[in-house]
Scaffold this motif. Structure first.
Motif, short mmCIF file in Angstrom:
data_model
loop_
_atom_site.label_atom_id
_atom_site.label_comp_id
_atom_site.label_asym_id
_atom_site.label_seq_id
_atom_site.Cartn_x
_atom_site.Cartn_y
_atom_site.Cartn_z
N VAL A 7 0.84 -1.20 0.00
CA VAL A 7 0.00 0.00 0.00
C VAL A 7 0.87 1.25 0.00
O VAL A 7 0.54 2.26 -0.63
CB VAL A 7 -0.96 0.01 1.20
CG1 VAL A 7 -1.72 1.33 1.28
CG2 VAL A 7 -1.96 -1.14 1.08
N PHE A 59 -0.17 -3.06 -5.42
CA PHE A 59 -0.90 -4.01 -4.58
C PHE A 59 -0.65 -5.46 -5.02
O PHE A 59 -0.65 -6.39 -4.21
CB PHE A 59 -2.41 -3.72 -4.61
CG PHE A 59 -3.17 -4.48 -5.65
CD1 PHE A 59 -3.67 -5.74 -5.38
CD2 PHE A 59 -3.35 -3.95 -6.91
CE1 PHE A 59 -4.36 -6.46 -6.36
CE2 PHE A 59 -4.03 -4.66 -7.89
CZ PHE A 59 -4.54 -5.92 -7.61
N THR A 87 -3.34 -9.75 -0.20
CA THR A 87 -3.75 -9.28 -1.52
C THR A 87 -5.15 -8.69 -1.48
O THR A 87 -5.39 -7.57 -1.96
CB THR A 87 -3.71 -10.44 -2.54
OG1 THR A 87 -2.40 -11.01 -2.56
CG2 THR A 87 -4.07 -9.94 -3.93
N ALA A 102 -5.25 -5.47 0.62
CA ALA A 102 -4.63 -4.32 -0.05
C ALA A 102 -5.55 -3.70 -1.09
O ALA A 102 -5.78 -2.49 -1.09
CB ALA A 102 -3.32 -4.75 -0.70
#
Length: 504
Positions: A32, A223, A244, A247
């Motif tokens: 991020v 990301f 994943t 994010a």
């Protein structure tokens, strides 16, 4: 399928394998931070409003999040069944074959190098303006950029836990100030009251939504890199998929909320005019209006740290890509070394820092503007490249599971990846159509055209994957033993066998 690795690739386990205990939170902070939330809200959002679809721009963050969430479903499925840290390189290799895997690897290197060097140019400019504005010496932007590269290189050389702590602190600060700003706007009622105007169809499709979508997708770059940190993750089978999803959802919600707040701060009738006056200063002016002088100073400082966090995170991503490719014998063997004390890919880190420094020096010698040319041009290249990479990866997911039948969940392995593929291909077409606008390529009358700048930059997106395809052909002809192991050769201490590897 079990593969015997080339001795040059394997080396000693301690010298070649990355280790760590990163959890979901640490990995989310890393990727991020690469998305640079405050930089996006302060830089990309005003430009999306001005050049894109105006009041309706916040909706495009939500649209982008949905497209990328569909992509993430397939990505998460692959990380479960292909437990290796190479991300695009590995997944495309297992799904579409070794040549496609190498092509995607080089395209990924272009993507992350382009976005990192673009931000290096921007942060050099911001530091120059800030120091000069405070009465300091007028030092050229590129010297600031080189200083930042040196600091990033130092942190990247050391253990990744240090980088994740630095990124975590900076990320909390920049997200915190934006949330405080949005809260202040909500409690004040905004300029014209609070409304859902940005999400009304007439606003979503107004202006140039294609340009807005381009800015929105660019804001998510980073990301997808969660899989790269697999070897350094704690319980990676669970950690990587969770990181994943967290994010992409977190980024999507944050950007949608923050840009909605920006529109409400000035009102649907006025926001376009405010963005037109000075898009670069819009977030600072907005903060001064709602949080006063103290808030203005804080957000100015955090804009700089946001860009620093971005380049540090992408540095970590690029060094690990180089490390994985080295372990597959497609980059020099030295790049696969791991520091005995810091357990970091230290040689790869040094090479990456040197690459960034050389590019900045070249741009300075060419007299390029750090914002209008270095930042804008290479951010455009990265945006197109990442859309293509994700589309290819979505296709690889579908092909891999159709061949291996390892995962029979239709949504995870066919439907979601297919929808993601269509969304990403459509986005790539739109990006190409509006590319001259993004890079400022216009004729004598100011009309956007596919001139020399557009053609040269778009050519990079073609040349880099071609390098991978040529290398694959050379390896297959001259070093068949290495070619046969390039996909399986990527180090992963947690798994030595992956079924269903392609034979092509």
């Amino acid at each position: 399928m079990s593969v015997t690795k080339d001795p040059a690739v394997t080396g000693t386990p301690h010298a070649r394998t990355l280790k760590g205990s990163l959890g979901v939170t640490a990995i989310v902070f890393m990727v991020v931070a690469a998305a640079a939330p405050l930089t996006v809200v302060g830089g990309a959002a005003p430009l999306g409003i001005l050049l894109g679809n105006g009041v309706g721009f916040p909706s495009l963050y939500a649209v982008s999040a949905v497209i990328l969430l569909l992509f993430a479903v397939g990505l998460a499925a692959m990380t479960r069944h292909v437990p290796k840290p190479g991300a695009f390189f590995t997944f495309v290799g297992y799904g579409l074959g070794r040549p496609a895997g190498l092509a995607s690897a080089f395209l990924a290197l272009l993507t992350y190098t382009a976005i990192q060097v673009s931000v290096h140019g921007y942060i050099g400019y911001i530091l120059q303006v800030t120091v000069t504005g405070l009465g300091g010496p007028d030092i050229p932007w590129y010297l600031y950029s080189l200083a930042v590269i040196a600091i990033v290189g130092f942190l990247g050389y050391r253990h990744i836990d240090l980088s994740s702590r630095v990124l975590g602190i900076l990320l909390v600060g920049e997200v915190g100030i934006v949330l405080v700003l949005v809260i202040a706007i909500v409690f004040s009622g905004g300029e014209q009251g609070l409304s859902a105007a940005p999400f009304l169809p007439e606003n979503v499709f107004s202006g140039a939504p294609g340009v807005g979508l381009m800015f929105a997708i660019a804001a998510f770059i980073g990301f997808e890199a969660t899989a790269i940190f697999r070897d350094e993750a704690k319980d990676p089978t669970r950690t990587i998929p969770r990181a994943t999803y967290t994010a992409v959802i977190g980024i999507g919600v944050f950007y949608t909320l923050a840009s909605w707040g920006l529109v409400m701060a000035w009102g649907p009738d006025n926001v376009l005019g405010v963005a037109a006056e000075d898009p670069g200063a819009m977030i600072i002016v907005t903060t001064a209006k709602y949080l006063g002088v103290v808030g203005e100073v804080i957000i100015n400082v955090l804009l700089i740290t946001s860009m620093f966090a971005c380049v540090l995170s992408f540095h970590n991503v690029i060094t690990r890509y180089q490390h994985s490719m080295s372990n597959a014998s497609v980059l020099p063997n030295v790049l696969g070394r791991v520091h005995p004390k810091h357990l970091s890919p230290h040689t790869s880190s040094v090479v990456q820092s040197a690459t960034a420094a050389v590019l900045i020096v070249v741009f300075a010698l060419l007299g390029l503007d750090p914002v209008l040319q270095v930042f804008t041009w290479f951010a455009g290249v990265a945006t197109l490249a990442i859309a293509i990479l994700m589309a290819i990866t979505s296709l690889a997911v579908i092909v891999y599971f159709a061949r291996t039948r390892q995962d029979r969940r239709l949504w995870n392995t066919v439907v979601a990846p297919a929808l993601g593929f269509l969304g990403l291909i459509g986005s790539a077409v739109i990006i190409i159509a509006y590319f001259p606008i993004m890079v400022g390529d216009v004729d004598a009358d100011g009309v956007p055209v596919f001139g020399g700048v557009s053609i040269a930059l778009l050519a990079l997106v073609v040349i880099f994957p071609l390098i991978g395809l040529v290398q694959a052909a050379v390896l297959r002809s001259r070093r068949p033993a290495v070619y046969a192991t390039i996909t399986d050769a990527i180090s992963d201490s947690s798994a030595s066998t992956v079924p269903g590897a392609p034979g092509a």
